[in-house]
Design a protein around this motif. Structure first.
Motif, short mmCIF file in Angstrom:
data_model
loop_
_atom_site.label_atom_id
_atom_site.label_comp_id
_atom_site.label_asym_id
_atom_site.label_seq_id
_atom_site.Cartn_x
_atom_site.Cartn_y
_atom_site.Cartn_z
N UNK A 1 -9.81 -2.79 -7.83
CA UNK A 1 -8.57 -2.01 -7.82
C UNK A 1 -8.73 -0.76 -8.68
N UNK A 2 -9.31 -0.91 -9.86
CA UNK A 2 -9.51 0.23 -10.77
C UNK A 2 -10.41 1.29 -10.13
N UNK A 3 -11.41 0.85 -9.38
CA UNK A 3 -12.29 1.80 -8.69
C UNK A 3 -11.53 2.61 -7.64
N UNK A 4 -10.43 2.05 -7.13
CA UNK A 4 -9.62 2.71 -6.11
C UNK A 4 -8.41 3.43 -6.69
N UNK A 5 -8.35 3.50 -8.03
CA UNK A 5 -7.25 4.17 -8.73
C UNK A 5 -7.80 5.45 -9.35
N UNK B 1 -17.20 -6.61 -1.93
CA UNK B 1 -17.15 -5.26 -1.38
C UNK B 1 -15.77 -4.88 -0.85
N UNK B 2 -14.92 -5.89 -0.67
CA UNK B 2 -13.58 -5.63 -0.19
C UNK B 2 -12.73 -6.88 -0.27
N UNK C 1 -14.96 1.92 -3.07
CA UNK C 1 -14.91 3.32 -2.62
C UNK C 1 -16.27 3.86 -2.17
N UNK C 2 -17.35 3.34 -2.70
CA UNK C 2 -18.69 3.79 -2.29
C UNK C 2 -19.10 3.25 -0.92
N UNK D 1 -16.09 -2.32 6.58
CA UNK D 1 -15.65 -3.48 5.79
C UNK D 1 -14.14 -3.69 5.94
N UNK D 2 -13.37 -2.64 5.78
CA UNK D 2 -11.91 -2.74 5.92
C UNK D 2 -11.52 -3.18 7.32
#
Length: 147
Positions: free
Chosen positions: A17-21, A54-55, A77-78, A84-85
């Motif tokens: 989550x932090x990586x996507x914030x 990874x997700x 994010x990388x 994956x999504x």
């Protein structure tokens, strides 16, 4: 591999989550996510290769309304744009299409990601400005199941 969440995943998911914030989530949403993992989780799935998450993404059920809500989707994010999504979302749609108690799937997302869900077949239902936090609007979308 897609598997069910277990409590030992929590710290890795907070990091994800932090990586996507702030690109996809506001900092204020971290406590909401922790609360979700501790108290509101029903079905939550991890996309993992080896020991690396990874997700992830979940489902919450509202059987009295014959609907389910896809919730708390995120991808490293990388690794975004690598399917994956899509795999995680399709996995949940497939599960819900087999559930005779669910007729409608809802996703509540933002202006930053709604096009992804549109490509998956969801239709925009409503928009609410600054719903999640300032500059993070609600885009509520829906899809009928096979029932």
């Amino acid at each position: 591999m897609i598997r069910a969440y277990n409590k030992k995943d929590k710290s890795k998911l907070i990091e994800l989550l932090r990586q996507n914030t702030p690109d996809y989530f506001d900092t204020s949403e971290e406590s909401d996510f922790e609360n979700y993992l501790d108290n509101e989780i029903e079905d939550y799935f991890i996309y993992e290769e080896g020991t690396r998450i990874k997700g992830s993404g979940g489902i919450n059920y509202f059987p009295e309304k014959k609907l389910a809500r896809i919730s708390w989707d995120m991808v490293d994010p990388n690794l975004q744009g690598k399917g994956i999504g899509k795999k995680l979302t399709q996995h949940r749609i497939n599960l819900l299409n087999k559930n005779p108690n669910i007729e409608l799937i809802i996703v509540r997302t933002s202006q930053l990601v709604y096009k992804f869900y549109e490509k998956m077949g969801f239709k925009l239902e409503k928009i609410e400005k600054d719903f999640w936090a300032k500059d993070y609007d609600l885009y509520q979308m829906q899809m009928k199941t096979k029932y």
